[in-house]
Enzyme design. Structure first.
Site: not given
Ligand code: PLP
Length: 418
Positions: A135, A215
């Site tokens: 991500h 996730q």
């Molecule tokens: N990492 C992964 C695999 C995610 O799916 C997400 C959010 O979709 C994030 C990081 C970021 O999470 P947050 O927006 O809650 O900080």
């Protein structure tokens, strides 16, 4: 909350989904004239009444600033806030409660590690390994750090199924590797990565490992000690809790050696006009008034998950994934994106000849909420040679009947768009 009965018939664990659905008021509404089908759980999960009521109760009966007050409400608020830390310690099986640092969520947790551990330990020429399926939250902080330090970000390749190629990963590891940052479960593909093996291999080369658990936390049992993670990040809103609250887990000795992240109240021991001393863990990393209310309500989300049990949740979600995968595969022109052997309930696909956004809009007109686009994984989409996917992601309250509605919606959309 009413107790949820889990029938344990030898191997089969069956959930009473109708009962569970009653715990989620948001699900019982019409959207665009149709019963809502919510399949965007990988973006955020819906919240059970216990969490909603927990927030309400907090503001009605507890609200005060924490740690510094001596009055009754301040003590109540502090106790409630710290009780969530204890729940999270158990939830991820941390060894010490002070290894659990409250943050806004996964993104802030990763940025914290980059800005503290990263700045302190990574020098010019050092290497940071991330996988092809990260991500943006687990890419950009490392690009920023690498640019600042003259370090190098290297990419662990994946195969066509969307699995990390472990032999290629091993080849990338060397004495230059200072950090490996890998997602536990891919939000775009659903792949469950073999994090224990990834960590063991990194440790052989003296590298530390950060696991992005955004996730995985709602689907899998998390045991940071068993997998040997040096850092582990999660977000409350992905596991039936509120937005704006999450944690960074870090091994105590690492957190102790790291400089603070932000300066302000709470993170200090003593402040003078010429300097400051740093507070002990975990407060050293919790400058300013934290998101107390959402932290307090997160405890109810954890208890909710625990009352059902991860094994029962996983079984139900796996059944949904199998059913949906089978059903969608019978449609023409569907290409599944992410077919790893080990997956959670995330179904990413491309409908040939149809733009994912058009499909998403048409499904929404039928009350079906899916996610379309690059899912904050642009490099992965480039690697796969696509601009994005359509993604249906299932949670414990979803049903096969909803999948049938989704498949009917897909058929309708396919007729209109192709
Ligand atoms: N990492 C992964 C695999 C995610 O799916 C997400 C959010 O979709 C994030 C990081 C970021 O999470 P947050 O927006 O809650 O900080």
């Amino acid at each position: 909350m009413e107790a949820i009965k889990i029938k344990n018939i030898t191997k089969e664990i069956k959930l009473d989904i109708n009962k569970i659905r009653k715990d989620f008021p948001i699900l019982h509404q019409d959207v665009n004239g149709k019963s809502l089908v919510y399949f965007d759980n990988a973006a955020t999960t819906q919240k059970p009444l216990v969490v909603i009521n927990g927030l309400d109760d907090y503001y009605k009966g507890i609200n005060a600033n924490i740690h510094r007050g001596i009055h009754t409400l301040a003590e109540r608020a502090t106790a409630s806030f710290e009780a969530t830390r204890d729940s999270l310690k158990t939830f991820i099986n941390a060894k010490h409660r002070e290894e659990v640092i409250f943050t806004r969520g996964t993104t802030e947790s990763i940025n914290l590690v980059a800005a503290t551990f990263g700045r302190q330990n990574i020098k010019a020429g050092d290497e940071i390994l991330i996988s092809s399926m990260e991500h943006h939250s687990n890419i950009v902080p490392w690009h920023m750090l690498a640019a600042e330090k003259g370090a190098v970000v290297k990419i662990i390749p994946i195969n066509e199924q969307g699995e990390i190629i472990l032999e290629e990963y091993e080849k990338l590891l060397s004495s230059k590797t200072k950090l490996v940052a890998v997602v536990h479960v891919s939000n775009a593909l659903g792949t469950i990565n073999p994090v224990k093996t990834i960590i063991e291999l990194a440790h052989k080369h003296g590298a530390k490992v950060l696991i992005d658990g955004a996730q995985s936390s709602s689907h899998l049992d998390i045991d940071v000690q068993a997998i040997g993670a040096d850092f582990f990040a999660l977000s409350g809103h992905k596991m039936y809790g509120p937005t704006g609250i999450g944690i960074l887990y870090g091994k105590k000795e690492l957190l102790e050696a790291m400089p603070p992240y932000q300066g302000g109240g709470e993170m200090i021991g003593e402040v003078t006009y010429t300097g400051f001393t740093v507070n002990e863990l975990p407060y050293k990393f919790e400058a300013g008034t934290p998101n107390i209310a959402d932290a307090v309500a997160l405890k109810y989300a954890i208890e909710y998950i625990q009352s059902i049990g991860k094994a029962a949740i996983r079984k139900h979600e796996n059944d949904l994934l199998s059913y949906a995968t089978k059903s969608i595969s019978q449609l023409e022109g569907i290409r599944l994106i992410g077919t790893a052997k080990e997956k959670v309930s995330i179904l990413s696909f491309v409908m040939e000849g149809v733009h994912h956004q058009d499909l998403g809009i048409l499904l929404d007109q039928n009350g079906i909420a899916i996610r379309t686009g690059h899912h904050c994984t642009q490099p992965l989409m480039n690697r796969l040679g696509i601009s994005g996917t359509s993604r249906a992601s299932f949670a414990l309250y979803n049903t096969t009947e909803e999948i049938d509605i989704f498949i009917e919606g897909m058929k309708k959309a396919s007729k209109m768009l192709r």
